[in-house]
Design a protein around this motif. Sequence first.
Motif, mmCIF file in Angstrom:
data_model
loop_
_atom_site.group_PDB
_atom_site.id
_atom_site.type_symbol
_atom_site.label_atom_id
_atom_site.label_comp_id
_atom_site.label_asym_id
_atom_site.label_seq_id
_atom_site.Cartn_x
_atom_site.Cartn_y
_atom_site.Cartn_z
ATOM 1 N N ARG A 14 0.808 -1.211 -0.193
ATOM 2 C CA ARG A 14 0.118 -0.146 -0.084
ATOM 3 C C ARG A 14 1.087 1.194 0.032
ATOM 4 O O ARG A 14 0.794 2.130 -0.816
ATOM 5 C CB ARG A 14 -1.149 0.025 1.258
ATOM 6 N N ARG A 15 1.866 1.372 0.641
ATOM 7 C CA ARG A 15 2.884 2.291 0.903
ATOM 8 C C ARG A 15 3.442 2.593 -0.398
ATOM 9 O O ARG A 15 3.645 3.557 -0.914
ATOM 10 C CB ARG A 15 3.948 2.165 1.943
ATOM 11 N N GLN A 16 4.132 1.380 -1.120
ATOM 12 C CA GLN A 16 4.509 1.623 -2.287
ATOM 13 C C GLN A 16 3.545 2.130 -3.350
ATOM 14 O O GLN A 16 4.027 2.920 -4.338
ATOM 15 C CB GLN A 16 5.091 0.110 -2.640
ATOM 16 N N ARG A 19 3.030 5.954 -2.946
ATOM 17 C CA ARG A 19 4.211 6.487 -3.545
ATOM 18 C C ARG A 19 4.322 6.537 -5.091
ATOM 19 O O ARG A 19 4.755 7.447 -5.571
ATOM 20 C CB ARG A 19 5.605 5.847 -2.734
ATOM 21 N N SER A 20 4.091 5.525 -5.852
ATOM 22 C CA SER A 20 4.174 5.622 -7.232
ATOM 23 C C SER A 20 2.802 6.262 -7.636
ATOM 24 O O SER A 20 3.337 7.262 -8.509
ATOM 25 C CB SER A 20 3.792 4.114 -7.646
ATOM 26 N N ARG A 21 1.728 6.391 -6.902
ATOM 27 C CA ARG A 21 0.823 7.442 -7.456
ATOM 28 C C ARG A 21 1.088 8.808 -7.291
ATOM 29 O O ARG A 21 0.958 9.593 -8.217
ATOM 30 C CB ARG A 21 -0.736 7.109 -6.750
ATOM 31 N N ALA A 22 1.965 9.189 -6.213
ATOM 32 C CA ALA A 22 2.238 10.459 -5.963
ATOM 33 C C ALA A 22 3.638 10.745 -7.129
ATOM 34 O O ALA A 22 3.418 11.860 -7.454
ATOM 35 C CB ALA A 22 2.777 10.593 -4.576
ATOM 36 N N GLN A 23 4.390 9.857 -7.222
ATOM 37 C CA GLN A 23 5.243 10.277 -8.267
ATOM 38 C C GLN A 23 4.702 10.558 -9.613
ATOM 39 O O GLN A 23 5.104 11.507 -10.359
ATOM 40 C CB GLN A 23 6.434 9.293 -8.320
ATOM 41 N N GLU A 24 3.963 9.809 -10.012
ATOM 42 C CA GLU A 24 3.188 10.046 -11.504
ATOM 43 C C GLU A 24 2.338 11.181 -11.423
ATOM 44 O O GLU A 24 2.375 11.873 -12.465
ATOM 45 C CB GLU A 24 2.255 8.579 -11.509
ATOM 46 N N ARG A 25 1.777 11.471 -10.303
ATOM 47 C CA ARG A 25 0.955 12.865 -10.408
ATOM 48 C C ARG A 25 2.084 14.005 -10.476
ATOM 49 O O ARG A 25 1.815 15.121 -11.200
ATOM 50 C CB ARG A 25 0.353 13.042 -8.793
ATOM 51 N N ARG A 44 -7.813 1.324 -23.414
ATOM 52 C CA ARG A 44 -8.286 2.482 -24.282
ATOM 53 C C ARG A 44 -7.153 3.617 -23.635
ATOM 54 O O ARG A 44 -6.553 4.672 -24.391
ATOM 55 C CB ARG A 44 -9.379 3.168 -23.638
ATOM 56 N N SER A 45 -6.516 3.439 -22.389
ATOM 57 C CA SER A 45 -5.617 4.560 -21.800
ATOM 58 C C SER A 45 -4.177 3.611 -21.452
ATOM 59 O O SER A 45 -3.994 3.051 -20.430
ATOM 60 C CB SER A 45 -6.157 4.881 -20.539
ATOM 61 N N LYS A 46 -3.460 3.889 -22.382
ATOM 62 C CA LYS A 46 -1.925 3.236 -22.363
ATOM 63 C C LYS A 46 -1.111 4.136 -21.341
ATOM 64 O O LYS A 46 -1.035 5.374 -21.564
ATOM 65 C CB LYS A 46 -1.440 3.009 -23.658
ATOM 66 N N GLN A 47 -0.102 3.245 -20.703
ATOM 67 C CA GLN A 47 0.798 3.811 -19.849
ATOM 68 C C GLN A 47 0.464 4.664 -18.852
ATOM 69 O O GLN A 47 -0.521 4.504 -18.497
ATOM 70 C CB GLN A 47 1.993 4.724 -21.013
ATOM 71 N N ASP A 48 1.526 5.427 -18.404
ATOM 72 C CA ASP A 48 1.142 6.096 -16.988
ATOM 73 C C ASP A 48 1.013 7.681 -17.054
ATOM 74 O O ASP A 48 0.125 8.108 -16.346
ATOM 75 C CB ASP A 48 2.298 5.849 -16.217
ATOM 76 N N VAL A 49 1.619 8.373 -17.916
ATOM 77 C CA VAL A 49 1.281 9.977 -17.889
ATOM 78 C C VAL A 49 1.279 10.378 -19.491
ATOM 79 O O VAL A 49 1.918 9.749 -20.073
ATOM 80 C CB VAL A 49 2.414 10.463 -17.371
ATOM 81 N N LYS A 59 8.691 4.259 -13.880
ATOM 82 C CA LYS A 59 8.963 3.089 -13.167
ATOM 83 C C LYS A 59 9.662 3.601 -11.751
ATOM 84 O O LYS A 59 10.372 4.448 -12.079
ATOM 85 C CB LYS A 59 9.809 2.051 -13.921
ATOM 86 N N GLY A 60 9.296 3.184 -10.759
ATOM 87 C CA GLY A 60 9.711 3.634 -9.340
ATOM 88 C C GLY A 60 10.322 2.380 -8.897
ATOM 89 O O GLY A 60 10.126 1.293 -9.181
ATOM 90 N N THR A 61 11.652 2.453 -8.344
ATOM 91 C CA THR A 61 12.271 1.604 -7.609
ATOM 92 C C THR A 61 13.166 2.043 -6.523
ATOM 93 O O THR A 61 13.662 3.234 -6.714
ATOM 94 C CB THR A 61 13.265 0.727 -8.616
ATOM 95 N N GLU A 62 13.205 1.251 -5.404
ATOM 96 C CA GLU A 62 14.419 1.552 -4.389
ATOM 97 C C GLU A 62 15.551 1.012 -4.670
ATOM 98 O O GLU A 62 16.385 1.229 -3.925
ATOM 99 C CB GLU A 62 13.482 1.192 -3.077
ATOM 100 N N SER A 63 15.837 0.202 -5.667
ATOM 101 C CA SER A 63 17.018 -0.568 -5.915
ATOM 102 C C SER A 63 17.975 0.388 -6.534
ATOM 103 O O SER A 63 17.736 1.650 -7.002
ATOM 104 C CB SER A 63 16.765 -1.709 -6.839
ATOM 105 N N LYS A 64 19.344 0.198 -6.533
ATOM 106 C CA LYS A 64 19.982 0.972 -7.390
ATOM 107 C C LYS A 64 20.123 0.881 -8.518
ATOM 108 O O LYS A 64 20.845 1.822 -9.352
ATOM 109 C CB LYS A 64 21.709 0.505 -6.847
ATOM 110 N N SER A 65 19.509 -0.117 -9.247
ATOM 111 C CA SER A 65 19.306 -0.373 -10.550
ATOM 112 C C SER A 65 18.110 -0.748 -11.169
ATOM 113 O O SER A 65 17.325 -1.128 -10.358
ATOM 114 C CB SER A 65 20.454 -1.185 -11.099
#
Length: 92
Positions: A14-16, A19-25, A44-49, A59-65
């Motif tokens: 839920r936290r992740q 966080r992803s929704r906030a970053q997309e906004r 009908r609606s492709k991709q994120d933004v 794409k969001g990640t907490e990893s180094k890569s």
Amino acid sequence: MSEPGWWSEPARLRRQNARSRAQERQVAKDLGGRVTAGSGSSWRSKQDVSTPDLLVQHKGTESKSYRLTLEQWSELEKDAIQAGKEPVMLNQ
């Protein structure tokens, strides 16, 4: 002793997701576009933004890569061409 509720796997997801929704906004606001409903899960609606000129996959990640596969890029490119926009892959 059981773990606290905020430590569980569903709580982490839920936290992740929040966080992803906030970053997309924020990306949509920065680019002057809008967040795609369902984060691109609809045919009908492709991709994120989406902006007038760009189709963005975030794409969001907490990893180094992050590993971008040819399949991911090809799907973004195909969707962008169909929409008459430039594809953008953004990793945060």
